[in-house]
Design a protein around this motif. Structure first.
Motif, PDB file in Angstrom:
ATOM      1  N   GLY A   1     -10.852  38.676 -46.260  1.00 17.33           N
ATOM      2  CA  GLY A   1     -10.767  37.507 -47.127  1.00 17.33           C
ATOM      3  C   GLY A   1     -10.476  36.205 -46.419  1.00 17.33           C
ATOM      4  O   GLY A   1     -10.327  35.169 -47.075  1.00 17.33           O
ATOM      5  N   GLU A   2     -10.394  36.219 -45.065  1.00 13.62           N
ATOM      6  CA  GLU A   2     -10.152  34.984 -44.325  1.00 13.62           C
ATOM      7  C   GLU A   2     -11.249  33.974 -44.657  1.00 13.62           C
ATOM      8  O   GLU A   2     -12.434  34.228 -44.492  1.00 13.62           O
ATOM      9  N   LYS A   3     -10.850  32.780 -45.132  1.00 11.39           N
ATOM     10  CA  LYS A   3     -11.793  31.806 -45.683  1.00 11.39           C
ATOM     11  C   LYS A   3     -12.865  31.390 -44.683  1.00 11.39           C
ATOM     12  O   LYS A   3     -14.036  31.303 -45.006  1.00 11.39           O
ATOM     13  N   LYS A   4     -12.475  31.083 -43.451  1.00  8.80           N
ATOM     14  CA  LYS A   4     -13.435  30.667 -42.431  1.00  8.80           C
ATOM     15  C   LYS A   4     -13.374  31.611 -41.239  1.00  8.80           C
ATOM     16  O   LYS A   4     -13.444  31.205 -40.083  1.00  8.80           O
ATOM     17  N   GLY A   5     -13.281  32.891 -41.551  1.00  9.53           N
ATOM     18  CA  GLY A   5     -13.068  33.882 -40.496  1.00  9.53           C
ATOM     19  C   GLY A   5     -14.312  34.302 -39.754  1.00  9.53           C
ATOM     20  O   GLY A   5     -14.267  34.592 -38.565  1.00  9.53           O
ATOM     21  N   LEU A   6     -15.476  34.336 -40.445  1.00  7.54           N
ATOM     22  CA  LEU A   6     -16.677  34.882 -39.825  1.00  7.54           C
ATOM     23  C   LEU A   6     -17.405  33.853 -38.966  1.00  7.54           C
ATOM     24  O   LEU A   6     -17.699  32.748 -39.425  1.00  7.54           O
ATOM     25  N   VAL A   7     -17.688  34.239 -37.714  1.00  7.95           N
ATOM     26  CA  VAL A   7     -18.510  33.426 -36.811  1.00  7.95           C
ATOM     27  C   VAL A   7     -19.545  34.346 -36.169  1.00  7.95           C
ATOM     28  O   VAL A   7     -19.342  35.558 -36.080  1.00  7.95           O
ATOM     29  N   THR A   8     -20.653  33.768 -35.722  1.00  9.08           N
ATOM     30  CA  THR A   8     -21.646  34.596 -35.036  1.00  9.08           C
ATOM     31  C   THR A   8     -21.083  35.045 -33.689  1.00  9.08           C
ATOM     32  O   THR A   8     -20.346  34.324 -33.031  1.00  9.08           O
ATOM     33  N   THR A   9     -21.435  36.234 -33.301  1.00  6.42           N
ATOM     34  CA  THR A   9     -20.859  36.847 -32.105  1.00  6.42           C
ATOM     35  C   THR A   9     -21.251  36.086 -30.847  1.00  6.42           C
ATOM     36  O   THR A   9     -22.328  35.499 -30.774  1.00  6.42           O
ATOM     37  N   GLY A  10     -20.361  36.069 -29.864  1.00  3.23           N
ATOM     38  CA  GLY A  10     -20.624  35.365 -28.611  1.00  3.23           C
ATOM     39  C   GLY A  10     -19.792  35.936 -27.488  1.00  3.23           C
ATOM     40  O   GLY A  10     -19.099  36.953 -27.643  1.00  3.23           O
ATOM     41  N   VAL A  11     -19.827  35.274 -26.325  1.00  2.00           N
ATOM     42  CA  VAL A  11     -19.090  35.741 -25.149  1.00  2.00           C
ATOM     43  C   VAL A  11     -17.587  35.692 -25.397  1.00  2.00           C
ATOM     44  O   VAL A  11     -16.844  36.599 -25.012  1.00  2.00           O
ATOM     45  N   GLY A  12     -17.110  34.638 -26.067  1.00  2.00           N
ATOM     46  CA  GLY A  12     -15.672  34.500 -26.294  1.00  2.00           C
ATOM     47  C   GLY A  12     -15.129  35.475 -27.316  1.00  2.00           C
ATOM     48  O   GLY A  12     -14.018  35.982 -27.175  1.00  2.00           O
ATOM     49  N   LEU A  13     -15.908  35.751 -28.341  1.00  2.00           N
ATOM     50  CA  LEU A  13     -15.490  36.675 -29.401  1.00  2.00           C
ATOM     51  C   LEU A  13     -16.683  37.552 -29.736  1.00  2.00           C
ATOM     52  O   LEU A  13     -17.659  37.090 -30.336  1.00  2.00           O
ATOM     53  N   GLY A  14     -16.617  38.804 -29.344  1.00  2.00           N
ATOM     54  CA  GLY A  14     -17.749  39.705 -29.551  1.00  2.00           C
ATOM     55  C   GLY A  14     -17.330  41.020 -30.167  1.00  2.00           C
ATOM     56  O   GLY A  14     -16.138  41.322 -30.305  1.00  2.00           O
ATOM     57  N   VAL A  15     -18.306  41.807 -30.528  1.00  2.00           N
ATOM     58  CA  VAL A  15     -18.045  43.106 -31.129  1.00  2.00           C
ATOM     59  C   VAL A  15     -17.659  44.114 -30.054  1.00  2.00           C
ATOM     60  O   VAL A  15     -17.891  43.905 -28.859  1.00  2.00           O
ATOM     61  N   SER A  16     -17.090  45.224 -30.479  1.00  2.00           N
ATOM     62  CA  SER A  16     -16.769  46.310 -29.554  1.00  2.00           C
ATOM     63  C   SER A  16     -18.044  47.068 -29.214  1.00  2.00           C
ATOM     64  O   SER A  16     -19.093  46.903 -29.869  1.00  2.00           O
ATOM     65  N   GLU A  17     -17.970  47.938 -28.211  1.00  2.00           N
ATOM     66  CA  GLU A  17     -19.133  48.741 -27.839  1.00  2.00           C
ATOM     67  C   GLU A  17     -19.551  49.654 -28.996  1.00  2.00           C
ATOM     68  O   GLU A  17     -20.749  49.841 -29.241  1.00  2.00           O
ATOM     69  N   GLU A  18     -18.579  50.199 -29.718  1.00  2.00           N
ATOM     70  CA  GLU A  18     -18.904  51.066 -30.859  1.00  2.00           C
ATOM     71  C   GLU A  18     -19.661  50.284 -31.934  1.00  2.00           C
ATOM     72  O   GLU A  18     -20.648  50.766 -32.500  1.00  2.00           O
TER      73      GLU A  18
END
Length: 644
Positions: free
Chosen positions: A294-311
């Motif tokens: 529910g974080e209001k502005k939480g979602l950003v497109t993935t990048g080098v600084g903040l990315g998904v896990s390998e799974e």
């Protein structure tokens, strides 16, 4: 008594970074660490020296940037210095001296590691350069340095073959490593669940591309090829899944409008800054509300600084039906191998490292391309043909499920054989074990050439020549040219109205601070021979060529007056050659600004000093005019007047 463990210093992106170099570091260092055979130190690019995040690794990790905000700000004023510091140039000598490795492995683009090659320790220990080269002709630096690099590894066979043709047969191909247990094909039921979770129709033909949004990734070509496929199959369901950051590089929404692609068909991966859950949905801007927390502005497109896990990334691959990777050039392009491990058929530009991806057994579909030249470097680059992308997508779309499955398994097997960490890691383990332990004493780790904060620049009307003179003469950065980031920055600053005086003061300040760091890390006394400490004389004459030459006429007199003393002479680096072979000079030293202080040289209070006697004639002849006296003074040593 147990055998001493070999100590490995591994310089690259942090193993915590979501970059190709970072992921390779994680895979290789995990493998080597789990053998239990080595002491490992990871020298991490782009991170502060004492960053607390580095304590998360099981091996020792240190950053390559200063902890001091003031030092960071000083570096950031010059993009060239900031870039090289981020690669590791600032602290490499300190880390080498502190850690005393048996093996040094530098893993980065060649311009991010070549500063180490001329260091005095580089050839004295087992130094391995493991780099990426992606275009023809091979970067001149990589060719020029090849003979100085005994252990020279390249990520792709494309560049290795080119270097062999130039006569450097010792170069080897060592691929970047992947953990094949992290990427694999999910069951059909899990795939169906994933599509349902992200509202992707099960019968949609999903074309995927995992990439950093850089200009060398051919996004427009992919969009045009996809559009051609879409127009040919108007009744089919289709999506283009672009796992990348939408806030850098290509303006993907604008390109989609240009090619008349329904933007609802363009999916991307969002990740929440707060809860780290991810979502795959059409791009509608950054800072979206997170459906998980529910974080209001939480979602950003993935990048080098903040990315998904390998799974999570493996799940993204399993949403795709085909993987398409068009690019101008690349060092290895790890997402291609990850897609293959997930048993996807891959469409790959047949140039640079893509040649290897398209070889027999790799189960790729080669993409045709047209050559163009990159402005400034004149490198040959590939512009992937959209029509070839269209044909490749059509081929996979029409392919029978059984054939897709067969080719997917073939792709995975080929990738494991050539890129899995259990194979690449084993090669590196065996290679390291064959290398001798280091017997280097690590005292002589300082740069041979000190900076020259007092260099005479002279009257140079042309701004370009003046900026280059600042780099070459003051900072001794002789490799800087008109394409360098720092050069371009200062040229723009001059055009914007910044004064030459302000820029020159910055360069001289950087030089002074760098010299202080060198003399602090390598004590000045270590530059002196282990002679009788009470029998040393220093003669300081920083410049110019005439004064240094004329000063040599005094050395015989000094030695006759002090026969039991060793005469040291200090001058700027460019004039040291004038002292070579002089029978009266015991040793020539590079001039540093501390030598302006006679008490630092001769001692005061608890400071013992380094010389019994220090002559500083340049103070009276070059710094302050004190010798005229209307020509009426009587000087005991008349020869000194020749230094004026």
């Amino acid at each position: 008594m147990s055998e001493k463990k070999r100590k490995i210093l591994f310089q690259s992106d942090s193993a915590l970074a979501k970059t190709g170099f970072g992921r390779n570091a994680k895979a290789i260092l995990s493998y080597l660490y789990n053998t239990g055979k080595y002491e490992i130190v990871h020298y991490c690019g782009g991170i502060n020296y004492s960053n607390p995040d580095l304590t998360r690794t099981p091996w020792k990790s240190v950053g390559c940037l200063p902890d001091s905000r003031e030092e960071i700000e000083r570096l950031n004023r010059d993009p060239n210095l900031a870039r090289m510091a981020a690669y590791g140039s600032e602290y490499i000598d300190k880390v080498i001296k502190d850690e005393k490795p048996d093996v040094y492995i530098a893993v980065q683009d060649i311009w991010g590691v070549d500063f180490a090659i001329n260091k005095p320790w580089f050839s004295k220990i087992n130094s391995i350069i493991w780099t990426t080269l992606d275009s023809l002709p091979i970067l001149p630096t990589a060719v020029e340095k090849a003979s100085q690099i005994k252990h020279y590894w390249i990520w792709s066979d494309f560049a290795t073959k080119a270097l062999h043709e130039l006569g450097h047969k010792h170069v080897k191909t060592v691929h970047g490593a992947l953990d094949d247990t992290e990427f694999y094909k999910l069951s059909d039921s899990k795939k169906a669940d994933l599509r349902k979770r992200f509202n992707i129709p099960f019968d949609s033909f999903v074309v995927g591309f995992v990439f950093r949004n850089q200009l060398r990734k051919s996004v427009p070509n992919l969009l045009e090829g996809y559009k051609m496929w879409r127009d040919k199959n108007p009744n089919a369901r289709g999506h283009l899944l672009l796992h990348t950051s939408f806030i850098e590089g290509w303006n993907i929404p604008k390109l989609a409008d240009e090619y008349k692609i329904d933007k609802r068909e363009i999916l991307t991966t969002y990740i929440c800054k707060k809860c780290k859950n991810y979502d795959v949905r059409p791009y509608v801007g950054n800072d979206q509300e997170c459906p998980s927390c529910g974080e209001k502005k939480g979602l950003v497109t993935t990048g080098v600084g903040l990315g998904v896990s390998e799974e999570q990334l493996n799940e993204v691959y399993n949403l795709m039906d085909v993987y398409c990777h068009p690019f101008t050039s690349g060092g290895q392009e790890i997402p291609i191998q990850e897609a293959k491990l997930a048993e996807l058929i891959t469409l790959v530009t047949d140039y640079s490292c893509g040649e290897e991806m398209c070889q027999q057994g790799a189960a790729s579909i080669p993409l045709e391309w047209s050559e163009y030249r990159e402005h400034g470097t004149e490198f040959r680059k590939a512009s992937t043909k959209p029509n070839s992308i269209f044909k490749g997508l059509s081929k996979v779309y029409q392919m029978k499920p059984k054939e897709r499955k067969r080719r997917g398994k073939e792709a995975r097997e080929w990738t494991i054989k050539n890129f899995a960490v259990k194979n690449v890691g084993k090669y590196i383990e065996d290679y390291i074990d064959e290398l001798p332990l280091s017997d280097f004493d690590f005292k002589d780790t300082a740069p041979k050439e000190l900076k020259d904060p007092n260099a005479e620049i002279g009257n140079i009307p042309d701004n370009s020549e003046w900026v280059l003179a600042m780099y070459h003469k003051i900072l001794k950065m002789h490799q800087v040219n008109e394409q360098d980031e720092g050069y371009l920055y200062w040229m723009q600053s001059l055009d914007g109205g910044m004064s030459r005086e302000e820029i020159e003061n910055y360069f001289r300040d950087v030089a002074k601070k760098d010299n202080e760091k060198i003399t602090k890390e390598v004590p000045f006394k270590d530059l002196l021979d282990k002679d009788d400490e009470g029998k040393r004389i220093l003669y300081v004459i920083p410049e110019s060529i005439g004064d240094v030459f004329i000063s040599t006429s005094l050395f015989k007199s000094i030695k006759e007056t002090y026969p039991d003393y060793n005469l040291y002479v200090a001058t700027k680096q460019e004039f040291i050659d004038l002292l070579d072979g002089n029978e009266y000079v015991h040793k020539a030293l590079p001039y540093i600004s501390n030598m302006d202080n006679q008490l630092w040289l001769e001692g005061q209070g608890k400071h013992k000093g380094f010389f019994e006697i220090a002559f500083l004639p340049f103070v009276n002849t070059q710094r302050m005019l004190t010798y005229l006296h209307n020509g009426k003074d009587k000087i005991a040593y008349k020869d000194l007047k020749t230094c004026t």
